[in-house]
Design a protein around this motif. Sequence first.
Motif, PDB file in Angstrom:
ATOM      1  N   GLU A 276       0.703  -1.283  -0.084  1.00 42.89           N
ATOM      2  CA  GLU A 276       0.175   0.162  -0.004  1.00 42.89           C
ATOM      3  C   GLU A 276       0.996   1.106   0.031  1.00 42.89           C
ATOM      4  O   GLU A 276       0.499   2.224  -0.652  1.00 42.89           O
ATOM      5  N   GLN A 277       1.758   1.349   0.917  1.00 43.41           N
ATOM      6  CA  GLN A 277       2.730   2.472   0.807  1.00 43.41           C
ATOM      7  C   GLN A 277       3.459   2.830  -0.519  1.00 43.41           C
ATOM      8  O   GLN A 277       3.620   3.699  -0.811  1.00 43.41           O
ATOM      9  N   ILE A 278       3.944   1.550  -1.077  1.00 46.17           N
ATOM     10  CA  ILE A 278       4.630   1.726  -2.338  1.00 46.17           C
ATOM     11  C   ILE A 278       3.652   2.210  -3.272  1.00 46.17           C
ATOM     12  O   ILE A 278       3.940   3.194  -4.169  1.00 46.17           O
ATOM     13  N   PHE A 279       2.464   1.742  -3.349  1.00 46.75           N
ATOM     14  CA  PHE A 279       1.551   2.497  -4.303  1.00 46.75           C
ATOM     15  C   PHE A 279       1.241   3.912  -3.942  1.00 46.75           C
ATOM     16  O   PHE A 279       1.098   4.864  -4.862  1.00 46.75           O
ATOM     17  N   ARG A 280       0.911   4.291  -2.986  1.00 51.18           N
ATOM     18  CA  ARG A 280       0.818   5.809  -2.156  1.00 51.18           C
ATOM     19  C   ARG A 280       2.127   6.583  -2.852  1.00 51.18           C
ATOM     20  O   ARG A 280       1.854   7.558  -3.300  1.00 51.18           O
TER      21      ARG A 280
END
Length: 313
Positions: A276-280
């Motif tokens: 999720e953080q990489i996508f954000r």
Amino acid sequence: MSSPTSPLDETRPTVGFIGLGNMGSGMTRNLQAAGFPLVVTDVRRESADELVAGGARWADTPREVAASSDLVITMLPTPKIVADVAGGADGLVAGLPDGGTWIDMSTSVPEVQAGVRAAEEGRGLHLLDAPVSGMSVGAADGMLQIFVGGEAEDIERLRPVFEAMGDPERILHVGGPGAGYAVKLMINQLWFSHLVATAEVLSVGVAAGVDLGVLRDALVASPANSTFVTRDVLSILDHGDYDEGFAIALACKDLGLSVDLARSVGMPVELSSLVEQIFRRARASYGDRAGEMTPVKLYEELLGRDLRREVHA
Ligand code: NAD
């Protein structure tokens, strides 16, 4: 796939449809082609021009859509928007007749329909969650995978509607109310995890001097193969296409809902949170409307070159 020219069929129930975006536009075109009379709305009036030219009726509010249809489908971006469209004086729930049917095909959460079920007890409403996989191309081709949560008899009754939009072999009844949303969120979570993992190993392998095409073919022939490596990554490797048909803002929404779901059932999900953080990060770098596969670009920047395979004729 439906024929694009089937005439309007009076024996078909009238379908109300709210949300004519990347997905809803293809889904409604296929419903129309299969002969379902349509009543539609969207905050963007122009999104209905083609459908109206083909015989669909425009309605000004979700309430009017529901009041003029035999069943209502929503295909909207977020749970908040689904709740806004469902509730209030102009909302679809106010327009549904007693015993009416609402299918939410958005990638969303059970809370909205659960609230309606509790508040409208006694009206005999039929509420189903039926989110989809297959990208905007699957919506356009009428070949979506559909994961339906709800009562078995409702799903059988509505099968012709689902079959106009989806692959008949992949319209799955996955459980009671809310199960469709959960299955869909887990599918997206795994696919997004495949995307990040694949970008990582391709970048490292190329940096180590291996030819990109050779590396990808070796992965396909290995126990580490996946549908992502076999098929989906090729849109980047061969065409530089990061799938703008699904905005990264919506991918981040899905990943957030997935991590929220894990939290709500008390399951730690370290890997999902990291993905999720990489996508954000990719959303922050490339903007809300960038394609869902743009996290691959983060790795391409580190590598100092695009991941592109030489395509031999
Ligand atoms: P989109 O943003 O392209 O379309 C959403 C549509 O809803 C737009 O036409 C917008 O104008 C309309 N809308 C927004 N607020 C509204 C309101 N208050 N009232 C009426 N209409 C409103 O989104 P999309 O890509 O079509 O995705 C729709 C849903 O499907 C999302 O939940 C998404 O996560 C899911 N999904 C998308 C894909 C994909 O590849 N695009 C694949 C599977 C599932």
